[in-house]
Design an enzyme around this catalytic site. Structure first.
Site, PDB file in Angstrom:
ATOM      1  N   LYS A 196       0.864  -1.194   0.000  1.00  0.00           N
ATOM      2  CA  LYS A 196       0.000   0.000   0.000  1.00  0.00           C
ATOM      3  C   LYS A 196       0.892   1.233   0.000  1.00  0.00           C
ATOM      4  O   LYS A 196       1.462   1.622   1.012  1.00  0.00           O
ATOM      5  CB  LYS A 196      -0.928   0.044   1.218  1.00  0.00           C
ATOM      6  CG  LYS A 196      -2.021   1.103   0.987  1.00  0.00           C
ATOM      7  CD  LYS A 196      -2.546   1.758   2.218  1.00  0.00           C
ATOM      8  CE  LYS A 196      -1.740   2.896   2.745  1.00  0.00           C
ATOM      9  NZ  LYS A 196      -1.592   4.071   1.883  1.00  0.00           N
ATOM     10  N   GLU A 271      10.362   1.580   9.931  1.00  0.00           N
ATOM     11  CA  GLU A 271      11.376   2.547   9.479  1.00  0.00           C
ATOM     12  C   GLU A 271      10.753   3.917   9.651  1.00  0.00           C
ATOM     13  O   GLU A 271       9.914   4.330   8.851  1.00  0.00           O
ATOM     14  CB  GLU A 271      11.714   2.317   8.000  1.00  0.00           C
ATOM     15  CG  GLU A 271      12.404   1.008   7.712  1.00  0.00           C
ATOM     16  CD  GLU A 271      13.804   0.919   8.282  1.00  0.00           C
ATOM     17  OE1 GLU A 271      14.392   1.977   8.571  1.00  0.00           O
ATOM     18  OE2 GLU A 271      14.291  -0.202   8.461  1.00  0.00           O
ATOM     19  N   CYS A 305      14.339  10.548   5.349  1.00  0.00           N
ATOM     20  CA  CYS A 305      14.287  10.154   6.771  1.00  0.00           C
ATOM     21  C   CYS A 305      15.635  10.349   7.441  1.00  0.00           C
ATOM     22  O   CYS A 305      15.708  10.673   8.614  1.00  0.00           O
ATOM     23  CB  CYS A 305      13.829   8.713   6.890  1.00  0.00           C
ATOM     24  SG  CYS A 305      14.781   7.607   5.865  1.00  0.00           S
ATOM     25  N   GLU A 405      11.343  16.408  13.828  1.00  0.00           N
ATOM     26  CA  GLU A 405      11.627  16.168  12.412  1.00  0.00           C
ATOM     27  C   GLU A 405      10.812  17.149  11.562  1.00  0.00           C
ATOM     28  O   GLU A 405       9.586  17.179  11.643  1.00  0.00           O
ATOM     29  CB  GLU A 405      11.234  14.738  12.046  1.00  0.00           C
ATOM     30  CG  GLU A 405      11.560  14.412  10.610  1.00  0.00           C
ATOM     31  CD  GLU A 405      11.165  12.998  10.235  1.00  0.00           C
ATOM     32  OE1 GLU A 405      10.043  12.588  10.553  1.00  0.00           O
ATOM     33  OE2 GLU A 405      11.983  12.312   9.610  1.00  0.00           O
TER      34      GLU A 405
HETATM   35  P1  NAD Z   1       2.785   8.749   7.415  1.00  0.00           P
HETATM   36  O1  NAD Z   1       3.095   7.969   8.641  1.00  0.00           O
HETATM   37  O2  NAD Z   1       1.753   9.780   7.468  1.00  0.00           O
HETATM   38  O3  NAD Z   1       2.346   7.774   6.216  1.00  0.00           O
HETATM   39  C1  NAD Z   1       3.124   6.690   5.802  1.00  0.00           C
HETATM   40  C2  NAD Z   1       2.220   5.578   5.320  1.00  0.00           C
HETATM   41  O4  NAD Z   1       1.397   5.152   6.402  1.00  0.00           O
HETATM   42  C3  NAD Z   1       1.279   5.976   4.198  1.00  0.00           C
HETATM   43  O5  NAD Z   1       1.162   4.904   3.290  1.00  0.00           O
HETATM   44  C4  NAD Z   1      -0.038   6.191   4.910  1.00  0.00           C
HETATM   45  O6  NAD Z   1      -1.144   5.973   4.082  1.00  0.00           O
HETATM   46  C5  NAD Z   1       0.039   5.148   5.999  1.00  0.00           C
HETATM   47  N1  NAD Z   1      -0.789   5.405   7.175  1.00  0.00           N
HETATM   48  C6  NAD Z   1      -1.167   6.602   7.684  1.00  0.00           C
HETATM   49  N2  NAD Z   1      -1.933   6.412   8.776  1.00  0.00           N
HETATM   50  C7  NAD Z   1      -2.016   5.070   8.970  1.00  0.00           C
HETATM   51  C8  NAD Z   1      -2.651   4.261   9.946  1.00  0.00           C
HETATM   52  N3  NAD Z   1      -3.362   4.782  10.954  1.00  0.00           N
HETATM   53  N4  NAD Z   1      -2.509   2.925   9.857  1.00  0.00           N
HETATM   54  C9  NAD Z   1      -1.772   2.371   8.869  1.00  0.00           C
HETATM   55  N5  NAD Z   1      -1.173   3.093   7.902  1.00  0.00           N
HETATM   56  C10 NAD Z   1      -1.283   4.434   7.965  1.00  0.00           C
HETATM   57  O7  NAD Z   1       4.192   9.315   6.992  1.00  0.00           O
HETATM   58  P2  NAD Z   1       4.469  10.302   5.814  1.00  0.00           P
HETATM   59  O8  NAD Z   1       4.185  11.657   6.299  1.00  0.00           O
HETATM   60  O9  NAD Z   1       3.835   9.805   4.579  1.00  0.00           O
HETATM   61  O10 NAD Z   1       6.047  10.088   5.613  1.00  0.00           O
HETATM   62  C11 NAD Z   1       6.968  10.857   6.237  1.00  0.00           C
HETATM   63  C12 NAD Z   1       7.581  10.114   7.402  1.00  0.00           C
HETATM   64  O11 NAD Z   1       8.175   8.900   6.958  1.00  0.00           O
HETATM   65  C13 NAD Z   1       8.707  10.884   8.032  1.00  0.00           C
HETATM   66  O12 NAD Z   1       8.557  10.844   9.422  1.00  0.00           O
HETATM   67  C14 NAD Z   1       9.955  10.132   7.610  1.00  0.00           C
HETATM   68  O13 NAD Z   1      11.035  10.256   8.455  1.00  0.00           O
HETATM   69  C15 NAD Z   1       9.468   8.747   7.525  1.00  0.00           C
HETATM   70  N6  NAD Z   1      10.334   7.952   6.643  1.00  0.00           N
HETATM   71  C16 NAD Z   1      11.202   7.065   7.222  1.00  0.00           C
HETATM   72  C17 NAD Z   1      12.071   6.311   6.427  1.00  0.00           C
HETATM   73  C18 NAD Z   1      13.021   5.333   7.042  1.00  0.00           C
HETATM   74  O14 NAD Z   1      13.540   4.498   6.336  1.00  0.00           O
HETATM   75  N7  NAD Z   1      13.281   5.401   8.335  1.00  0.00           N
HETATM   76  C19 NAD Z   1      12.039   6.461   5.041  1.00  0.00           C
HETATM   77  C20 NAD Z   1      11.149   7.368   4.493  1.00  0.00           C
HETATM   78  C21 NAD Z   1      10.294   8.116   5.310  1.00  0.00           C
END
Ligand code: NAD
Length: 514
Positions: A196, A271, A305, A405
């Protein structure tokens, strides 16, 4: 001055036009399916706010269908009984197809995420390299034999078995990389995966879905569903027939997923976010590090990230360093990712734009000084979600911009005096994803590498990745590792098998009343 780049080409490549114009369903069981409620979501181009396409919104009933398909494929052995060499070939073929379709995939990710085209091309190549690395592993996943007490009485061995149905939930910052990082290891190990992608950037994952059929993956081995996090993502996280969640995203969502996974105690790897620091010792000249420091934080407009968004500078170099970095940052060419002159694209969404501007305001209010940027470029970029590269001086380590962040093009510079102080500052956030060190002093580099509480330390380099090198977080940056041999542990069970060498007869029998 942050200058807008010259201009993006007006015509898109024909395969991209065709892909955007068609309807997008859910990829379940090797074909496109219509979602139960026929709801769609517009996908926006962050460079100008225009609508690129509409994708399907999966809800709980669609998640059930996808899980049933993956469950069937796993439980009936559709994938586990495929010889490892054939699993390897499918992954290789998918890697070949990514490379063949680089032009289309790169443009899709640039349109969808905003990143410069050179960068999205790199993303396609690294995704293919990632799949090839795990194609190699498919034939090398095996158990071990273990000598136990009473030599000659037992033969004991372990088997590595796939965990089952894996739901991969990914973020929008590197759409294709995030997806392939969650496909290589499980598909090599024999798991079936439901991907997803983030709702902001679903296009390359949908394109990959159709390539997976051409690569030879049987129906149900890889399903791709688009939808909102709080609907489709949440339904996957709490689903009793999903065995594992592999998640990339924010720490806040990570917590929700852990809570939702408790029902069937599914495995979870996370992650998550970071607030990574880079430490500059004063034996390094400003010119030696400034370009890398800029790359470390402004690459992908800071939506990384492992962005090295806090620079800790030994006091003697603090002033010349901040001045030089601010000068170089103000020269970064900001513009649409399709413009060949662009060095930094927009943020992914309006939400992200306001979040980043909110942090810039918070930094100002708390007394930090904006040395460059801090604004939205206007003119032809006015409709896009652009923020000028921003450098803050006079940053106190307790400020929100130094603790939280931001996930945008914002750098904060903090002075320090001793190595111990630098370590304490670097470790003083709830995160622990990555850290950087710049020095000619080998002993200091090793000392810092050992004492920094983060999953990765880069010495005299930044944001280097390789499919063979594990990546993941300490503390609230998550748990589990992606990449390398370590990622396979997250996608496999270890089963122990005890065989009595005496057979079922007398030699192995227990007394009647133990
Ligand atoms: P997010 O947590 O809002 O969304 C990420 C994913 O989770 C999306 O697919 C979203 O649809 C899904 N999601 C949202 N709410 C959910 C729920 N309640 N249950 C299950 N899935 C849900 O994050 P974002 O804003 O899209 O991404 C940015 C974040 O991702 C930053 O904090 C960044 O640091 C992190 N990130 C980490 C890495 C790593 O490898 N550590 C890599 C890339 C991004």
């Amino acid at each position: 001055m942050t200058g807008p780049a010259a201009g993006a080409p007006t015509r898109l490549p024909e395969p991209v036009e065709r892909f955007l114009a068609r309807g997008h369903g859910l990829w379940i069981d090797g074909r496109w399916e219509t979602p139960a409620a026929a709801r769609t979501l517009p996908v926006l181009n962050p460079a100008d706010g225009s609508t690129l396409a509409h994708v399907a919104l999966a809800e709980a009933a669609d998640v059930d269908r996808a899980v049933a398909s993956s469950r069937r494929a796993f439980d009936e052995g559709t994938w586990t009984r495929v010889p490892p060499a054939e699993r390897s070939r499918c992954l290789e073929r998918l890697a070949d197809l990514l490379e063949e379709h680089e032009d289309t995939l790169a443009v899709l990710d640039t349109l969808d995420n905003g990143m410069p085209l050179a960068q999205s091309r790199g993303e396609v190549r690294s995704s293919a390299a990632h799949l090839r690395y795990y194609a190699g592993w498919a034939t090398k996943i095996h158990g071990e034999t273990i000598p136990v007490r009473e030599a000659g009485r037992f033969f004991v061995y372990t088997r590595r078995e796939p965990v089952g149905v894996v739901a991969a939930i990914t973020a929008w910052n590197f759409p294709l990389d995030n997806a392939t990082w969650k496909l290589g290891a499980p598909l090599a190990a024999g798991d079936c995966v439901i991907l997803k992608p983030a709702e902001e950037t679903p296009l390359s994952a949908l394109y990959l879905a159709q390539l997976s059929r051409e690569a030879g993956f049987p129906p149900g081995v890889l399903n791709v569903i688009t939808g909102l996090g709080e609907e489709a993502g949440a339904a996957l996280s709490e689903h009793p027939r999903v065995d594992k969640i592999a998640f990339t995203g924010s720490t806040e969502t990570g917590r929700k997923i852990v809570a939702a996974s408790a029902g069937n105690l599914k495995r979870v790897t996370l992650e998550l976010g970071g607030k990574s620091a880079v430490i500059l010792l004063d034996d390094v000249a400003v010119e030696e590090v400034a370009p890398s420091v800029l790359h470390g934080v402004f690459h992908n407009a800071g939506q990384v990230c492992s962005a090295l968004s806090r620079v800790l500078v030994q006091r003697r170099r603090y002033r010349p360093f901040t001045e030089r970095v601010a000068e170089l940052a103000s020269r970064i060419r900001v513009g649409p990712g399709l413009d060949p002159d662009t060095q930094m694209g927009p943020l992914v969404s309006e939400t992200q734009l306001h979040r980043v501007l909110g942090y810039i305001d918070a930094g100002r209010r708390e007394g930090a000084h904006v040395l460059c940027g801090g604004t939205r470029p206007g003119g032809p970029l006015g409709n896009g979600y652009f923020v000028a590269p921003t450098v803050f001086g006079q940053v106190d380590p307790g400020m929100r911009i130094a603790q939280e962040e931001i996930f945008g093009p914002v750098l904060g510079v903090v002075p320090f005096d001793t190595l111990d102080e630098a370590v304490a500052l670097a470790n003083a956030t709830p995160y622990g994803l990555a850290a950087g060190v710049w020095t000619h002093d080998l002993a200091a580099a090793h000392r810092l590498a050992a004492n920094l509480r983060s999953g990765t330390v880069w010495v005299n380099c930044d944001n280097e990745f390789d499919p063979a090198v594990p990546f993941g977080g300490y503390r609230q940056s998550g748990y589990g590792r992606e990449l390398g041999a370590h990622a396979l542990e997250a996608y496999t069970h270890v089963k122990s098998v005890w065989i009595s060498l005496a057979g079922p007869g007398e030699g192995s029998a227990r007394p009647a009343n133990p």
